[in-house]
Design a protein around this motif. Structure first.
Motif, PDB file in Angstrom:
ATOM      1  N   UNK A 119       0.820  -1.213   0.000  1.00  0.00           N
ATOM      2  CA  UNK A 119       0.000   0.000   0.000  1.00  0.00           C
ATOM      3  C   UNK A 119       0.858   1.268   0.000  1.00  0.00           C
ATOM      4  N   UNK A 120       2.074   1.198   0.560  1.00  0.00           N
ATOM      5  CA  UNK A 120       2.964   2.358   0.490  1.00  0.00           C
ATOM      6  C   UNK A 120       3.608   2.472  -0.891  1.00  0.00           C
ATOM      7  N   UNK A 121       3.938   1.347  -1.483  1.00  0.00           N
ATOM      8  CA  UNK A 121       4.495   1.382  -2.844  1.00  0.00           C
ATOM      9  C   UNK A 121       3.461   1.928  -3.821  1.00  0.00           C
ATOM     10  N   UNK A 122       2.195   1.580  -3.610  1.00  0.00           N
ATOM     11  CA  UNK A 122       1.126   2.092  -4.470  1.00  0.00           C
ATOM     12  C   UNK A 122       0.973   3.598  -4.359  1.00  0.00           C
ATOM     13  N   UNK A 123       1.400   4.156  -3.233  1.00  0.00           N
ATOM     14  CA  UNK A 123       1.330   5.610  -3.059  1.00  0.00           C
ATOM     15  C   UNK A 123       2.472   6.320  -3.774  1.00  0.00           C
ATOM     16  N   UNK A 124       3.430   5.554  -4.276  1.00  0.00           N
ATOM     17  CA  UNK A 124       4.532   6.146  -5.034  1.00  0.00           C
ATOM     18  C   UNK A 124       5.600   6.772  -4.173  1.00  0.00           C
ATOM     19  N   UNK A 125       5.876   6.185  -3.001  1.00  0.00           N
ATOM     20  CA  UNK A 125       6.923   6.753  -2.151  1.00  0.00           C
ATOM     21  C   UNK A 125       8.271   6.724  -2.874  1.00  0.00           C
TER      22      UNK A 125
ATOM     23  N   UNK B 274      22.343   3.701   7.544  1.00  0.00           N
ATOM     24  CA  UNK B 274      21.819   4.801   8.325  1.00  0.00           C
ATOM     25  C   UNK B 274      20.537   5.407   7.819  1.00  0.00           C
ATOM     26  N   UNK B 275      20.336   6.665   8.170  1.00  0.00           N
ATOM     27  CA  UNK B 275      19.053   7.346   8.019  1.00  0.00           C
ATOM     28  C   UNK B 275      18.785   7.760   6.581  1.00  0.00           C
ATOM     29  N   UNK B 276      17.618   7.348   6.100  1.00  0.00           N
ATOM     30  CA  UNK B 276      17.133   7.843   4.820  1.00  0.00           C
ATOM     31  C   UNK B 276      15.639   8.094   4.952  1.00  0.00           C
ATOM     32  N   UNK B 277      15.173   9.130   4.286  1.00  0.00           N
ATOM     33  CA  UNK B 277      13.760   9.492   4.319  1.00  0.00           C
ATOM     34  C   UNK B 277      13.094   9.102   3.017  1.00  0.00           C
ATOM     35  N   UNK B 278      11.809   8.768   3.116  1.00  0.00           N
ATOM     36  CA  UNK B 278      10.993   8.472   1.941  1.00  0.00           C
ATOM     37  C   UNK B 278       9.665   9.199   2.087  1.00  0.00           C
ATOM     38  N   UNK B 279       9.074   9.594   0.963  1.00  0.00           N
ATOM     39  CA  UNK B 279       7.825  10.339   1.005  1.00  0.00           C
ATOM     40  C   UNK B 279       7.092  10.217  -0.320  1.00  0.00           C
ATOM     41  N   UNK B 280       5.792  10.531  -0.275  1.00  0.00           N
ATOM     42  CA  UNK B 280       5.023  10.694  -1.509  1.00  0.00           C
ATOM     43  C   UNK B 280       4.662  12.162  -1.723  1.00  0.00           C
ATOM     44  N   UNK B 281       5.292  13.047  -0.962  1.00  0.00           N
ATOM     45  CA  UNK B 281       5.074  14.486  -1.054  1.00  0.00           C
ATOM     46  C   UNK B 281       6.121  15.081  -1.987  1.00  0.00           C
TER      47      UNK B 281
END
Length: 238
Positions: A90-96, A108-115
């Motif tokens: 469901x997150x992949x479908x949102x296009x993150x 380490x730290x990485x961010x992902x978003x659909x924004x």
């Protein structure tokens, strides 16, 4: 918003599939099963379940991942796993998408978003979002090397001087420093430019968002709240 539209925006599939989920009684909103397709709900603080799993409506998602070595920040990988294999459908479908990248051997730290706006603002080279790294070096780090990194070095095929801030040795072979750009392999190339080599590399913060505060095991992820998203945006005033 229509019940089926809520499910669609949250990544649960096509309009037809979401309608089927509702008609078959697999979805509840605010604790009550919904089987009527034309039912409307306010999305403010809305909680819903799909097959008994609870979710909270989120217009946009912001995610922190503690990446291990051996994962690439790409959908199309050749020799390693994709970080996207760590997330539910469901997150992949949102296009993150990844906000920037880490090499497969960098942890380490990485961010992902659909924004899309957040993605663009966070990765634009003129925004200067600071990123802090901890690294193990092949050779002992000298005072001269720390001074060079602080003053700045030139990198082949790149314009300008690349300087680090708050450069500190934790041990003779463990170094921390913050960078404010984001060119290809920047940290590794900066260490090479001062006559040393990075053996292991970990990103420990983005903006003022600290990996240690997120309490994430390797390859574990979590949603960020509004305050954490703002912390990740924190950039230099200079």
């Amino acid at each position: 918003m229509l019940a089926e539209k809520i499910l669609q925006t949250q990544g649960f599939g096509s309009k037809k599939f979401c309608q089927q989920l509702i008609k078959e009684g697999h979805v509840s909103f605010n604790g009550e099963i919904c089987t009527q397709l034309k039912t409307q709900f306010s999305t403010e603080q809305l909680k819903f379940t799909v097959y008994g799993e609870e979710f909270e409506y989120q217009e946009k998602v912001y995610i922190a991942l503690n990446k291990s070595a051996g994962f690439e920040c790409s959908h199309q990988t050749t020799h390693h796993h994709s970080v996207f294999s760590l997330f539910p459908e469901y997150l992949l479908n949102r296009g993150i998408q990844c906000v920037g990248r880490l090499d497969q051997d960098t942890t380490g730290l990485i961010l992902l978003t659909d924004d899309g706006q957040f993605l663009q603002a966070s990765t634009h080279p003129k925004k200067h979002v600071p990123k802090r790294y901890r690294m193990h070096t092949t050779d002992r780090v000298s005072d001269e090397q720390i001074n060079q990194l602080t003053l700045g070095v030139e990198l082949r095929n790149e314009q300008g001087i690349f300087a680090a801030t708050d450069v500190r040795c934790l041990t003779p072979n463990i170094l921390e420093m913050t960078i404010h750009q984001g060119v290809y392999h920047q940290v590794k190339r900066m260490l090479a430019a001062v006559g040393n080599k990075v053996e292991q590399l970990e990103r420990i913060s983005i903006g003022q968002l600290q990996l240690q505060d997120l309490d994430l095991d390797e390859n574990e992820w979590r949603y960020l709240n509004a305050a954490q998203v703002e912390a990740a945006k924190m950039r230099d005033e200079t």
